[in-house]
Design a protein around this motif. Structure first.
Motif, PDB file in Angstrom:
ATOM      1  N   ASP A   1      21.412  -4.569  -4.189  1.00 42.15           N
ATOM      2  CA  ASP A   1      20.323  -3.675  -4.616  1.00 42.15           C
ATOM      3  C   ASP A   1      18.952  -4.243  -4.269  1.00 42.15           C
ATOM      4  N   THR A   2      18.903  -5.453  -3.781  1.00 44.03           N
ATOM      5  CA  THR A   2      17.640  -6.045  -3.361  1.00 44.03           C
ATOM      6  C   THR A   2      17.025  -5.177  -2.272  1.00 44.03           C
ATOM      7  N   ALA A   3      15.845  -4.642  -2.554  1.00 43.54           N
ATOM      8  CA  ALA A   3      15.204  -3.682  -1.649  1.00 43.54           C
ATOM      9  C   ALA A   3      13.847  -3.328  -2.247  1.00 43.54           C
ATOM     10  N   GLU A   4      13.103  -2.481  -1.518  1.00 43.12           N
ATOM     11  CA  GLU A   4      11.871  -1.942  -2.060  1.00 43.12           C
ATOM     12  C   GLU A   4      12.119  -0.489  -2.461  1.00 43.12           C
TER      13      GLU A   4
ATOM     14  N   ILE B   1       2.979  12.493  -2.428  1.00 42.65           N
ATOM     15  CA  ILE B   1       2.283  11.221  -2.541  1.00 42.65           C
ATOM     16  C   ILE B   1       3.289  10.156  -2.938  1.00 42.65           C
ATOM     17  N   PHE B   2       3.220   9.002  -2.268  1.00 43.62           N
ATOM     18  CA  PHE B   2       4.115   7.896  -2.550  1.00 43.62           C
ATOM     19  C   PHE B   2       3.385   6.826  -3.354  1.00 43.62           C
ATOM     20  N   GLY B   3       4.145   6.187  -4.241  1.00 43.01           N
ATOM     21  CA  GLY B   3       3.615   5.012  -4.908  1.00 43.01           C
ATOM     22  C   GLY B   3       3.584   3.832  -3.962  1.00 43.01           C
ATOM     23  N   ALA B   4       3.005   2.731  -4.431  1.00 44.10           N
ATOM     24  CA  ALA B   4       2.836   1.553  -3.583  1.00 44.10           C
ATOM     25  C   ALA B   4       4.123   0.771  -3.405  1.00 44.10           C
ATOM     26  N   GLY B   5       5.142   1.082  -4.201  1.00 46.83           N
ATOM     27  CA  GLY B   5       6.429   0.415  -4.046  1.00 46.83           C
ATOM     28  C   GLY B   5       6.633  -0.695  -5.064  1.00 46.83           C
ATOM     29  N   THR B   6       7.907  -0.908  -5.404  1.00 44.46           N
ATOM     30  CA  THR B   6       8.310  -2.028  -6.268  1.00 44.46           C
ATOM     31  C   THR B   6       9.405  -2.780  -5.546  1.00 44.46           C
ATOM     32  N   ARG B   7       9.170  -4.063  -5.370  1.00 41.79           N
ATOM     33  CA  ARG B   7      10.172  -4.882  -4.674  1.00 41.79           C
ATOM     34  C   ARG B   7      11.127  -5.445  -5.726  1.00 41.79           C
ATOM     35  N   LEU B   8      12.380  -5.031  -5.659  1.00 43.76           N
ATOM     36  CA  LEU B   8      13.425  -5.520  -6.566  1.00 43.76           C
ATOM     37  C   LEU B   8      14.143  -6.662  -5.879  1.00 43.76           C
ATOM     38  N   PHE B   9      14.172  -7.807  -6.569  1.00 45.64           N
ATOM     39  CA  PHE B   9      14.839  -8.982  -6.034  1.00 45.64           C
ATOM     40  C   PHE B   9      15.931  -9.381  -7.018  1.00 45.64           C
TER      41      PHE B   9
ATOM     42  N   MET C   1       0.815  -1.227   0.000  1.00 47.76           N
ATOM     43  CA  MET C   1       0.000   0.000   0.000  1.00 47.76           C
ATOM     44  C   MET C   1       0.842   1.268   0.000  1.00 47.76           C
ATOM     45  N   GLY C   2       2.135   1.122   0.032  1.00 46.68           N
ATOM     46  CA  GLY C   2       2.967   2.314   0.093  1.00 46.68           C
ATOM     47  C   GLY C   2       2.849   3.005   1.433  1.00 46.68           C
ATOM     48  N   LEU C   3       3.074   4.302   1.447  1.00 51.58           N
ATOM     49  CA  LEU C   3       3.004   5.082   2.687  1.00 51.58           C
ATOM     50  C   LEU C   3       1.765   5.966   2.653  1.00 51.58           C
ATOM     51  N   LYS C   4       1.045   5.960   3.762  1.00 50.95           N
ATOM     52  CA  LYS C   4      -0.116   6.828   3.894  1.00 50.95           C
ATOM     53  C   LYS C   4       0.167   7.857   4.993  1.00 50.95           C
TER      54      LYS C   4
END
Lengths: 112, 115
Positions: free
Chosen positions: B85-88, B104-112, A41-44
């Motif tokens: 570099d493995t991280a979100e 505003i932040f995105g939901a994130g991308t997990r890089l593996f 969900m990211g950061l809220k």
């Protein structure tokens, strides 16, 4: 150079208990923020402050309260903990002339 | 920014391969753009930022990103990734509003990164 510090690192609460998450920054930043991070969900944004004595609600303020009596400290209060407040909480700060935020290490809270 | 979309929730990649993490946003005003990295059990750290000027921005650890105004994108790239570099990775967009700046932040991308 400590930056943004948060305590505690971990906490388990029972439903209905209350607690305060502490946040302190030593960079003399005006702006401070509280976020919660839930998986996928990211950061809220919960609450933010633009300076001592001034706070305002973010996107998800229900169930939380904040105060900003000094520039350095921005505590987050949970009055009646609920399972929906299980999350990782991050405090962040930003300087007046900069645009990026500096984050603390987070507090992992579980409410059961 | 009304929204920030990170198009991939997870990106697996082999070590030394190139990687691109995609970010699109919607906004009707000028924006400032950021990529943050979050290593396990840590807070977010700034990787790079675009405020103005050259649309190609270089950050720490060999990462770079390109701001494309017409496509409202800010994709993150690295030509050769390492296990470390493995991280979100989070894309963030800031714009002015009545209360100052709104981020505003995105939901994130997990890089593996795999060996």
């Amino acid at each position: 150079n400590a930056g943004v510090t948060q305590t505690p690192k971990f906490r388990i609460l029972k439903i209905g208990q209350s607690m305060t998450l502490q946040c302190t920054q030593d960079m003399n930043h005006n702006y401070m923020y509280w976020y919660r991070q839930d998986p996928g969900m990211g950061l809220k944004l919960i609450y933010y402050s633009v300076g001592a004595g001034i706070t305002d609600k973010g996107e998800v303020p229900n169930g939380y309260n904040v105060s900003r009596s000094t520039t350095e400290d921005f505590p987050l209060r949970l009055e009646l903990a609920a399972p929906s407040q299980t999350s990782v909480y991050f405090c962040a700060s930003r300087g007046q002339e900069s645009y990026e935020q500096y984050f603390g290490p987070g507090t992992r809270l579980t409410v059961t | 920014a009304q929204s920030v979309t990170q198009l991939d929730s997870q990106v697996p990649v082999f070590e030394e391969a190139p990687v691109e993490l995609r970010c699109n946003y919607s906004s009707s005003v000028s924006v400032y753009l950021f990529w943050y990295v979050q290593y396990p059990n840590q807070g977010l750290q700034l990787l790079l930022k675009y405020l103005s000027g050259s649309t190609l921005v270089k950050g720490i650890n060999g990462f770079e990103a390109e701001f494309n105004k017409s496509q409202t994108s800010f994709h993150l790239r690295k030509p050769s990734v390492h296990i470390s570099d493995t991280a979100e990775y989070f894309c963030a967009v800031s714009e002015r509003d009545t209360g100052g700046f709104k981020t505003i932040f995105g939901a994130g991308t997990r890089l593996f990164v795999k060996a």
